[in-house]
Structures are given as C-alpha cells and as structure tokens.
Motif scaffolding. Sequence first.
Motif, PDB file in Angstrom:
ATOM      1  N   ARG A 130       0.808  -1.217   0.000  1.00 46.33           N
ATOM      2  CA  ARG A 130       0.000   0.000   0.000  1.00 46.33           C
ATOM      3  C   ARG A 130       0.849   1.278   0.000  1.00 46.33           C
ATOM      4  N   ARG A 138       3.580   1.888  -4.549  1.00 40.40           N
ATOM      5  CA  ARG A 138       2.830   2.913  -5.274  1.00 40.40           C
ATOM      6  C   ARG A 138       3.697   3.551  -6.371  1.00 40.40           C
ATOM      7  N   LYS A 163     -12.606  13.344   0.002  1.00 41.38           N
ATOM      8  CA  LYS A 163     -11.640  14.333   0.480  1.00 41.38           C
ATOM      9  C   LYS A 163     -10.208  14.027   0.030  1.00 41.38           C
ATOM     10  N   TYR A 164      -9.853  12.744  -0.088  1.00 40.89           N
ATOM     11  CA  TYR A 164      -8.438  12.415  -0.274  1.00 40.89           C
ATOM     12  C   TYR A 164      -8.109  11.593  -1.519  1.00 40.89           C
ATOM     13  N   LEU A 187      -6.116  13.194  -4.280  1.00 39.04           N
ATOM     14  CA  LEU A 187      -4.747  13.519  -3.861  1.00 39.04           C
ATOM     15  C   LEU A 187      -3.902  12.242  -3.780  1.00 39.04           C
ATOM     16  N   VAL A 188      -4.468  11.228  -3.153  1.00 35.22           N
ATOM     17  CA  VAL A 188      -3.779   9.947  -2.943  1.00 35.22           C
ATOM     18  C   VAL A 188      -4.678   8.844  -3.495  1.00 35.22           C
ATOM     19  N   PRO A 189      -4.496   8.464  -4.756  1.00 41.64           N
ATOM     20  CA  PRO A 189      -5.365   7.422  -5.318  1.00 41.64           C
ATOM     21  C   PRO A 189      -5.385   6.169  -4.440  1.00 41.64           C
ATOM     22  N   PHE A 238      -6.712   6.072  -1.362  1.00 39.74           N
ATOM     23  CA  PHE A 238      -6.602   6.431   0.052  1.00 39.74           C
ATOM     24  C   PHE A 238      -7.684   5.785   0.919  1.00 39.74           C
ATOM     25  N   GLU A 276      -9.856   3.362   0.507  1.00 41.75           N
ATOM     26  CA  GLU A 276      -9.840   1.901   0.549  1.00 41.75           C
ATOM     27  C   GLU A 276      -8.672   1.407   1.402  1.00 41.75           C
ATOM     28  N   SER A 277      -7.527   2.028   1.204  1.00 42.03           N
ATOM     29  CA  SER A 277      -6.329   1.600   1.917  1.00 42.03           C
ATOM     30  C   SER A 277      -6.476   1.828   3.413  1.00 42.03           C
ATOM     31  N   LEU A 278      -7.015   2.984   3.797  1.00 48.07           N
ATOM     32  CA  LEU A 278      -7.209   3.266   5.231  1.00 48.07           C
ATOM     33  C   LEU A 278      -8.237   2.305   5.827  1.00 48.07           C
TER      34      LEU A 278
END
Lengths: 131, 131, 131, 131, 131, 131
Positions: A48, A52, E29-30, E33-35, E37, E39-41
């Motif tokens: 993750r 990237r 929101k994110y 910026l961070v493709p 994000f 899902e990963s969180l």
Amino acid sequence: MTNSKTALEKGRDVVARLNPGLEGILSEKYDALVPGFAESLTEWAYGRHYARPGLDLKTRQLCTISALTVLGGQTAPQLKVNINHSLAAGATRTEIIEAIWQMAVYGGLPAAINGLNAAQEQFDEIDAKAA
Amino acid sequence: MTNSKTALEKGRDVVARLNPGLEGILSEKYDALVPGFAESLTEWAYGRHYARPGLDLKTRQLCTISALTVLGGQTAPQLKVNINHSLAAGATRTEIIEAIWQMAVYGGLPAAINGLNAAQEQFDEIDAKAA
Amino acid sequence: MTNSKTALEKGRDVVARLNPGLEGILSEKYDALVPGFAESLTEWAYGRHYARPGLDLKTRQLCTISALTVLGGQTAPQLKVNINHSLAAGATRTEIIEAIWQMAVYGGLPAAINGLNAAQEQFDEIDAKAA
Amino acid sequence: MTNSKTALEKGRDVVARLNPGLEGILSEKYDALVPGFAESLTEWAYGRHYARPGLDLKTRQLCTISALTVLGGQTAPQLKVNINHSLAAGATRTEIIEAIWQMAVYGGLPAAINGLNAAQEQFDEIDAKAA
Amino acid sequence: MTNSKTALEKGRDVVARLNPGLEGILSEKYDALVPGFAESLTEWAYGRHYARPGLDLKTRQLCTISALTVLGGQTAPQLKVNINHSLAAGATRTEIIEAIWQMAVYGGLPAAINGLNAAQEQFDEIDAKAA
Amino acid sequence: MTNSKTALEKGRDVVARLNPGLEGILSEKYDALVPGFAESLTEWAYGRHYARPGLDLKTRQLCTISALTVLGGQTAPQLKVNINHSLAAGATRTEIIEAIWQMAVYGGLPAAINGLNAAQEQFDEIDAKAA
C-alpha cells in the motif's frame, strides 16, 4: 502493469527486491503473537505504500531513513533494516548518511547523532560480514 | 567549487535557489526577538546541511517533507514552506504527496493525514495565486 | 518552614505567587468534566514539583519553557501560560527567548520557531493589555 | 568582548569551559562519516546558542537537562554528557535532579523516570572515577 | 464468521458500525490527492486492526482515545472522530474523559489538557446538533 | 466508599491490588535521589488517576499499554511493568497484544513492533519464572 495484483501481491514484489526473506522472518518472529502479522505488514507497508507509483523506490527509502531518524533513537532497529533496504534500492552510503545528518535541522542534534551511530554500526556489521 | 566559501555564504546560495527572499523575511520577523536569527538559520540549515554534497537538493527536500510529516501536525507551517522549496528543487506534486502518505507506515495515520491536509492547503494557495 | 503543609497547600502557595487566580480558573473550566481536576493539578504540578526545594522557582520556570518548546507547537497554550509564570518568577523576556531559541539544538528548528511565535504573541498580548 | 569572533570561535570558547576535549572526540568519532561534523556542531550548538548573551550558562545547561528529559529515554547518552556540562557550569547534583523530576509534569512519568535513571548512572560513574 | 472475508470487507463491516459514511467522506476528500486512500485506510485501520478478534471494540476505541491524547494536541481532529466512534462502540462520555485524563501520568499535563479541550469541544458540538 | 480517604491512601489501595511491593521498591530505588518520590508517584498516578471511578481498572491498564506503545520504544521498562499490572487487573495476554498492535495505526509500525518485542520479552520472563 501490476494493477491487477492485490496489495499483498504488490507488497511481496517490493519485498522480493529489497529483502527477499523478510516476510518469512517476520512470520516466524511475530505470527504466533499476532496472527496475520507478516501478511498484514507486507500488504500495508510494501503493497500500500512502497509499491505505489509516483516516487521511485530509492527516494522512498531515503525519505524513510530521514523519518526514522527524527522519530528518535528508539527506532534504531528499524533504521538499520531500512539502511539495508536503501542500499538494495540503489542508494549509496553517503546518501544515507546525508539523509540522516540533515535531520539535525528538523529533529535536533540528539536524534541525528543517534541516527549516525546506528548507521555506523550497520555499516560495520555489513563490512564484517563481507570480510 | 564552493569550498572556499563560508557556511553562511553557501547557505545563501541554496536559499537563492529555493526561496530568494527567505533570509530577509526571517530577519524582519525574528531578528528583533533573537538577534542574529536569520543569519544563524541560513548558516546552519542551508549552509551546513542543504549545501552539502552527497545528496541532491530535490531528494533532500523530499526527505524533509517526510520528516516534517512524522514530526506531527504542529509542523504544518514548516511543511508548507518546504513544499514550496521542494517544488523549487524540481519535485512534482505527486512526489511530495507520496513522500507524505508513505509516512503513515512510520508515524501513523494521524500524522500522515495532517500532512496531506497541509499539502492540499498549500497546493490550493499556490493555485489561487496563479489564477 | 512549610514542611508540615500538605502537598496541596504547598502547591497553593506557589500558585499564589505565580498566578493567583489559576486554581479557580481551572476549576471553572475543567472540574465539571473531570471532578477534582483543579485540586489534583495544583497538588501535583505545584505542590509536588514547583514547591520542592533544591532549585529556584525562576530556573524551574525557564526549564519548563524549554521543555514545552521541544514538546512541539501543540503546547503553545501551556507555553503562553508559563511565559507569564516565568515573568512572575523574575525572568526577563530575553531569558525566556533564549530558553526557547536554544531548543533549536535539541528539538529542531520547527519546534524552536513555533516557540518563538508563541512568545511573540504572548508578549504582544501583554503589551496590548498594558497599553 | 568576543563580538568580533566568529560563531565557531565563540563555540570553541564555550566548549573549552564545559568539556575541553569535546571537539576532538567528536571529530575522531564522526568526521569520517560526516565531513565537517565536529566543527559544524561546535559552531551551531555552542557558538550559535550557548555562547549567546542573555541567559547564564548554568541556567542554559539546566534547560537542556529538562529538554532532553522530556524528549525521552533515547536521549540518555546526550543527557549524560549534559549532566557533566551542567556540573562544569556550576550546577549542583540536586539542581540537575530537580530539573529532571519536574519534567514528570510536562513529559509524563516514564520520561522523568528514564531521566532519573540516566542521572543516577552518570553520578555513579563520576563517583567510580573519583574513587 | 467473517474469516472468509478480505481485510477490506472486514474493515467495511467495522466502519458500518462505527461511522457508516466514513469511507465515502474520506474518498471524496483524499482519493484525488492519494489514489486509493479511502480503501487503503479502511483495509488497514479497520480491517487489519479494529476487526481483529481478541479485544472488544469499545476497549479498542478507548485505547485509541488514550493513544491520541499522548500523541499530542496535533491529533485533535482524529481525537474528535474517535470520540464519536467510541460513543458508537458503547463507551460513555465519562469513560472517554477518564481515558484522556489518565494520560497526564504518561504523556504529561499539556497533552492531557489538550485532550480534554478537544473532548469538551466535541461534546458541545454533539449537544448543539442534538438541540 | 473510599471518598474519605486521601489521594495517597486511595493510591496505595490500587497498588496493593496491582503490584503490592511497588511503593517499597520505588522508595528504595529513588527516594534518596528525589526525596518523596515513591509517595508522590503513588499519590499522583494511582491515587489521582487509577483510583478514580468512571472507568474500570482493566480498561485503564489497557489504555496505558496503548499509550506507552505509541510513546515509543524508550518506554519499554514502563510497558513491561504495566503488562504485569494489566494481567493483575484481569486482562489476557491476547488483549494486551491487541492493545499494542492496534497502535501501528496511530503511532506507526516501529512503535508497534517495539511494543510487541517488549511484550514478548515480558511474557518469556513470566513463563521462565513460572517454570
């Protein structure tokens, strides 16, 4: 492209490049204590993050070196592992040392000096193994 | 080579590249409070660290971005200044974001999210000025 | 001598010298949320620490200023309160500023600069009240 | 007065008072790893901070003791060096201990206890050398 | 049992219980910026941690409250979100306050007081919405 | 009810439950260095915090485990003591491990891994004593 791979598979690809035996070592050391530890760490940290696109692996490693330095001396074990990973990613010893010493500006002198000490110990250990 | 320059002169050379007005701004803001502040910061941070050989300026800046991220949300003002410096050193917005987000692994999610928020605000401010 | 006083009583004596209304303000602000808050803080911080012999109150306050500086910008509210306490204990503004700026060596430049900003704001507020 | 001296010269004057052999020790230990390390540290920490007017050297040292305490147990090596410097600057053991223990209020009990442990070890080492 | 679910699916189950709209909010929101994000969180924080057996969700949340408190005031936004999650997991306001205030012992008074301030603001906001 | 007891007495009641010999051990180790140390710690940590109503002792202990984990590896000695206290308060080893590992989300992987290492060492020590 690796887009069809899962995060875990992508993480394993990065680990294969930086430190091939890592998942096995982590599994043996921690999976009895924390079921799923090695897989979870591989997926999150390597799949993750390091896997990237957008930033090359060597720069990622040097960023990690700096972050571990400012986080303080208690991260010496992680700093040493990541010094090995940084070398595997193509960084020179000088680049690693510079990424540590610059942190005197942001994390203070004690953090930077503790980081230099950890680096010196790790370089010595690498040299001892090579001898 | 710049070897015959003092640390202060070398620092000023780096500042000229990253943020030409910085020493003047710092002098106006802090020198009455801390006599010698701007000169001392320029000499130490830029002359004694960023000006060093061994690691390119762009990578140094991305290392700083990561370090400021793990140091926590209280460094948002410094993170924003260094986002500008990173762009001036040739880093892309994507590289900056990746250097921040990777820190979720080392400094935890709150630090990484606070870093992303600061970056978004800084990008928005840059875009507003450019509009 | 105050040896026969309880820690709470000794703490109240110190608070009377540094910031007479403090216990009341803390009580009003926090005791509904945390029953006993103001008494507990007075006993521990002032009775069990500042009231101790062996180090004079002014130096204790300057030590606190430095500690709050390296703990980072999130301690700005506490830093401002302790700037007032330091002045009440006889420290000069210059001594306070020096205790902050020196922390650039140990906690890094961002922490020191955030500390200077908080001090400047507090000095301005004091001057505005005095005007 | 030393106003016409460079920051490096002023730093060397302070080091001569606190710990005469320090620059040589640092040079031997770190200059191969980080070219210019000992000079840079002497200039920044001692020339640009401890040599400043406005706060006496003993109080500066006690502020450093407190700061290193709240920065956590990873700064034990630096805390021990600065205990020696504080004694050289005229502080008593009691003043040093008080500057550490008070930090329980600001940095929490673990940091304060780790600081006390480091102080006890350093006092024991000094006593053993004196015996 | 959920053993056959992926970490991401397990994470979504936890989020559905604690804060149903969270993944969507984070995505909006994110993710630009961070493709990846949100899902990963969700996968890491909720699927790989909160969804684990061995510790009940309410206690997990109170542990998080304490951790965010000692990590300092820069985590106030995350503390507020997790106060909501703790209430959703069955914790009382008193339990949350106690988990914050106890941290004065481990992280120092400033961290604990900043945590109490964040909690008071969050409770006030909840009450204002309920009014 | 214990309301008529002093904070020190209430603290001693908690210590009697968690770690009966603690005050004596602390007194022997630290009271010569810091007069009043053991009493002050017992009053503050156990009397003014753990003895409070509103959160059960076991959950308080698990919150402490999480906080010590995110505070970093320098708190390993305190983490080990509090693992013992957590077991005395009725927590299982699994609950303790989960309270540590979850902190990877908030304090980063190095802090969580250092916490797991400390726990493993403490469990091994307990098992060795039991053997």
